[in-house]
Design an enzyme around this catalytic site. Sequence first.
Site, PDB file in Angstrom:
ATOM      1  N   HIS A 275      97.936  64.240  39.502  1.00  0.00           N
ATOM      2  CA  HIS A 275      98.572  65.377  38.830  1.00  0.00           C
ATOM      3  C   HIS A 275      97.649  66.051  37.816  1.00  0.00           C
ATOM      4  O   HIS A 275      97.949  66.074  36.625  1.00  0.00           O
ATOM      5  CB  HIS A 275      99.845  64.919  38.094  1.00  0.00           C
ATOM      6  CG  HIS A 275     100.890  64.307  38.964  1.00  0.00           C
ATOM      7  ND1 HIS A 275     101.947  63.581  38.456  1.00  0.00           N
ATOM      8  CD2 HIS A 275     101.061  64.320  40.302  1.00  0.00           C
ATOM      9  CE1 HIS A 275     102.716  63.162  39.444  1.00  0.00           C
ATOM     10  NE2 HIS A 275     102.198  63.589  40.584  1.00  0.00           N
TER      11      HIS A 275
ATOM     12  N   ASN B 266     106.686  64.731  38.173  1.00  0.00           N
ATOM     13  CA  ASN B 266     105.799  65.271  39.203  1.00  0.00           C
ATOM     14  C   ASN B 266     105.799  66.801  39.069  1.00  0.00           C
ATOM     15  O   ASN B 266     106.844  67.410  38.929  1.00  0.00           O
ATOM     16  CB  ASN B 266     106.301  64.856  40.579  1.00  0.00           C
ATOM     17  CG  ASN B 266     106.701  63.389  40.620  1.00  0.00           C
ATOM     18  OD1 ASN B 266     107.619  62.988  39.912  1.00  0.00           O
ATOM     19  ND2 ASN B 266     106.011  62.607  41.380  1.00  0.00           N
TER      20      ASN B 266
ATOM     21  N   VAL C  32      85.632  80.715  47.564  1.00  0.00           N
ATOM     22  CA  VAL C  32      85.174  81.676  46.565  1.00  0.00           C
ATOM     23  C   VAL C  32      84.165  80.986  45.655  1.00  0.00           C
ATOM     24  O   VAL C  32      84.409  79.876  45.174  1.00  0.00           O
ATOM     25  CB  VAL C  32      86.364  82.227  45.745  1.00  0.00           C
ATOM     26  CG1 VAL C  32      85.873  83.183  44.663  1.00  0.00           C
ATOM     27  CG2 VAL C  32      87.353  82.920  46.667  1.00  0.00           C
TER      28      VAL C  32
ATOM     29  N   GLU D  51     107.854  56.598  39.290  1.00  0.00           N
ATOM     30  CA  GLU D  51     108.384  56.651  40.639  1.00  0.00           C
ATOM     31  C   GLU D  51     108.180  55.293  41.309  1.00  0.00           C
ATOM     32  O   GLU D  51     107.153  54.638  41.109  1.00  0.00           O
ATOM     33  CB  GLU D  51     107.757  57.778  41.448  1.00  0.00           C
ATOM     34  CG  GLU D  51     106.336  57.553  41.835  1.00  0.00           C
ATOM     35  CD  GLU D  51     105.720  58.762  42.546  1.00  0.00           C
ATOM     36  OE1 GLU D  51     105.216  58.573  43.651  1.00  0.00           O
ATOM     37  OE2 GLU D  51     105.743  59.880  41.988  1.00  0.00           O
TER      38      GLU D  51
HETATM   39  P1  FDA Z   1      96.772  73.118  44.668  1.00  0.00           P
HETATM   40  O1  FDA Z   1      95.780  72.058  44.374  1.00  0.00           O
HETATM   41  O2  FDA Z   1      98.016  72.735  45.380  1.00  0.00           O
HETATM   42  O3  FDA Z   1      96.081  74.247  45.561  1.00  0.00           O
HETATM   43  C1  FDA Z   1      94.807  74.751  45.305  1.00  0.00           C
HETATM   44  C2  FDA Z   1      94.228  75.268  46.617  1.00  0.00           C
HETATM   45  O4  FDA Z   1      93.081  76.068  46.347  1.00  0.00           O
HETATM   46  C3  FDA Z   1      93.768  74.172  47.568  1.00  0.00           C
HETATM   47  O5  FDA Z   1      94.273  74.440  48.860  1.00  0.00           O
HETATM   48  C4  FDA Z   1      92.247  74.275  47.522  1.00  0.00           C
HETATM   49  O6  FDA Z   1      91.616  73.909  48.738  1.00  0.00           O
HETATM   50  C5  FDA Z   1      92.042  75.744  47.242  1.00  0.00           C
HETATM   51  N1  FDA Z   1      90.780  76.068  46.551  1.00  0.00           N
HETATM   52  C6  FDA Z   1      90.251  75.450  45.462  1.00  0.00           C
HETATM   53  N2  FDA Z   1      89.125  76.059  45.070  1.00  0.00           N
HETATM   54  C7  FDA Z   1      88.934  77.097  45.918  1.00  0.00           C
HETATM   55  C8  FDA Z   1      87.931  78.109  46.026  1.00  0.00           C
HETATM   56  N3  FDA Z   1      86.910  78.183  45.165  1.00  0.00           N
HETATM   57  N4  FDA Z   1      88.030  79.010  47.050  1.00  0.00           N
HETATM   58  C9  FDA Z   1      89.059  78.946  47.923  1.00  0.00           C
HETATM   59  N5  FDA Z   1      90.035  78.011  47.864  1.00  0.00           N
HETATM   60  C10 FDA Z   1      89.978  77.111  46.867  1.00  0.00           C
HETATM   61  N6  FDA Z   1     103.382  66.647  42.863  1.00  0.00           N
HETATM   62  C11 FDA Z   1     104.733  66.622  42.884  1.00  0.00           C
HETATM   63  O7  FDA Z   1     105.363  67.448  42.208  1.00  0.00           O
HETATM   64  N7  FDA Z   1     105.391  65.704  43.632  1.00  0.00           N
HETATM   65  C12 FDA Z   1     104.738  64.752  44.360  1.00  0.00           C
HETATM   66  O8  FDA Z   1     105.371  63.941  45.055  1.00  0.00           O
HETATM   67  C13 FDA Z   1     103.311  64.750  44.321  1.00  0.00           C
HETATM   68  N8  FDA Z   1     102.585  63.798  44.998  1.00  0.00           N
HETATM   69  C14 FDA Z   1     101.212  63.931  45.088  1.00  0.00           C
HETATM   70  C15 FDA Z   1     100.483  63.070  45.943  1.00  0.00           C
HETATM   71  C16 FDA Z   1      99.121  63.284  46.130  1.00  0.00           C
HETATM   72  C17 FDA Z   1      98.348  62.359  47.034  1.00  0.00           C
HETATM   73  C18 FDA Z   1      98.471  64.355  45.464  1.00  0.00           C
HETATM   74  C19 FDA Z   1      97.005  64.624  45.673  1.00  0.00           C
HETATM   75  C20 FDA Z   1      99.181  65.186  44.631  1.00  0.00           C
HETATM   76  C21 FDA Z   1     100.552  64.985  44.445  1.00  0.00           C
HETATM   77  N9  FDA Z   1     101.289  65.842  43.629  1.00  0.00           N
HETATM   78  C22 FDA Z   1     102.659  65.756  43.603  1.00  0.00           C
HETATM   79  C23 FDA Z   1     100.641  66.898  42.838  1.00  0.00           C
HETATM   80  C24 FDA Z   1     100.785  68.297  43.447  1.00  0.00           C
HETATM   81  O9  FDA Z   1     100.438  68.292  44.812  1.00  0.00           O
HETATM   82  C25 FDA Z   1      99.893  69.254  42.649  1.00  0.00           C
HETATM   83  O10 FDA Z   1     100.342  69.250  41.303  1.00  0.00           O
HETATM   84  C26 FDA Z   1      99.960  70.685  43.171  1.00  0.00           C
HETATM   85  O11 FDA Z   1      99.547  70.744  44.527  1.00  0.00           O
HETATM   86  C27 FDA Z   1      99.110  71.621  42.332  1.00  0.00           C
HETATM   87  O12 FDA Z   1      99.384  72.947  42.731  1.00  0.00           O
HETATM   88  P2  FDA Z   1      98.374  74.123  42.407  1.00  0.00           P
HETATM   89  O13 FDA Z   1      99.016  75.395  42.808  1.00  0.00           O
HETATM   90  O14 FDA Z   1      97.926  73.983  40.999  1.00  0.00           O
HETATM   91  O15 FDA Z   1      97.056  73.867  43.306  1.00  0.00           O
END
Ligand code: FDA
Length: 504
Positions: A442, A480, A245, A356
């Site tokens: 995060h 997390n 989007v 962690e």
């Molecule tokens: P999230 O980022 O999950 O999803 C957003 C989605 O929207 C993505 O699929 C993206 O591609 C899509 N998108 C973005 N812009 C767009 C657009 N313009 N058009 C279409 N699609 C679009 N947390 C936790 O609780 N425990 C843990 O162990 C971990 N460990 C961890 C490791 C690593 C390596 C990372 C990167 C992150 C974590 N986290 C975590 C954090 C956790 O994954 C994170 O907080 C959540 O995924 C965030 O969820 P959201 O719903 O905010 O968005």
Amino acid sequence: SGGTFVPAVVVGTGYGAAVSALRLGEAGVPTLMLEMGRLWNQPGPDGNVFSGMLKPDKRSSWFKTRTEAPLGSFLWLDLANRDIEPYAGVLDRVNFDQMSVYLGRGVGGGSLVNGGMAVTPRRSYFEEVLPQVDAEEMYTKYFPRANSTLRVNNIDKSWFEQTDWYSFARVSRRQASNAGLSTTFVPNVYDWDYMRREADGAVPKSALAAEVIYGNNHGKVSLDKSYLAAALGTGKVTIETLHQVKTIRQQNDGTYLLTVEQRDTGGKLLGTKEVSCRHLFLGAGSLGSTELLLRARETGTLPGLSPEVGGGWGPNGNIMTARANHMWNPTGTKQSSIPALGIDDWDNPDTPVFAEIAPLPAGVETWVSLYLAITKNPERGTFVYDAAKDRADLRWTRDQNAPAIAAAKSLFDRINKANATIYRYDLFGKQIKAFADDFCYHPLGGCVLGKATDDYGRVTGYKNLYVTDGSLIPGSIGVNPFVTIAALAERNIERVIKQDIADS
Ligand code: FDA
């Protein structure tokens, strides 16, 4: 009115998006999810869906020419990273001037790449961060609902105590205990029974084959296997992948018109579509949803958005650090990639830390103890729209992480002192550096609940426009974050379906 019309559109397929889509589907609302990443269900030439952590290929990264692993170096040498072909891979690292943010790309968002740690925050801290949310209702209804739908489960403690795969965690626990600190087991969405069978050699290895940040081929219950599978099961939800989007405008009849770019996995533009909807849910994550709204406000397609859009961002106090152990304290050649323990010093009134105990699954003995510390850093960043680059830029300076480093240092100085050990200075790039303060996992905030939206995620100034994801949380949650993101989305969507959709 233009484009294909659908009653509800959900942007993204991460936690907030997946929760919203499931509940919309159950309520009978035809819902289209638009995800810029791909669906991860087809094996590549090696027979696996995802490339591993030790030999990453193009599937690992979102349009990079070289992988950008968080622990890129060992003895200051860049050993872990590889040159790759640009591709719609699963892990992105968005590099701002003084902060980089890791994100998942694909159906399931962050759930595809994260460590699966499923932690419900301390109630007292939740109340401090989101005072306008009824905590009683969250802790009796929405946290339990999110935990069960995510299929959160607990490790078998007797197995933990004896398996080689967690000797690194037991070493760190003993050293924390020598400093008077206590640890806690951390629930996960990785299937711990599957992991035990991996250890027994009965099933293909994933957590025990160093898989995590570039995707788990087995064992992990990512959102595509929980919320999103259930959402598709309602028969009302569809997902379009490799659809990004770009713009949002409101039409005269109150519906929203989106322009959406469709690309192939190599990044080639296949076409630009228009989609219109009555109810629009932004679940593109802290960076994604905030960027969409900032662009809309600054280019005038949604001029009435609040000046609060872009504000209240924080990295959840993330600081990575590592300690060097003595020769007589090996951390093991076998390390599960899924963390099982956290050092819980959140009740420390001066420097609260939840750290962690992270693995370093290098396959060789490193004598390294690695940690991801979550600290309570009051500093906040702001997103601003960069018109020349047509993207959201993050105003956050490295010195804003000084309080987070100070808290992590105070905890790990205690552990080092009690164990006569020192920090490792060689793991976080080419500089001499004990604390990784320039990246986070995060990202939280940007469209903060009760500021850029009302108390249920309804975007201020516009009807039928909602934020559902980590952008709602003002920069910190103390653990997390994904369980909190999911539980808050459960709470908000229940209210929205009841008040805004059922009656419309
Ligand atoms: P999230 O980022 O999950 O999803 C957003 C989605 O929207 C993505 O699929 C993206 O591609 C899509 N998108 C973005 N812009 C767009 C657009 N313009 N058009 C279409 N699609 C679009 N947390 C936790 O609780 N425990 C843990 O162990 C971990 N460990 C961890 C490791 C690593 C390596 C990372 C990167 C992150 C974590 N986290 C975590 C954090 C956790 O994954 C994170 O907080 C959540 O995924 C965030 O969820 P959201 O719903 O905010 O968005």
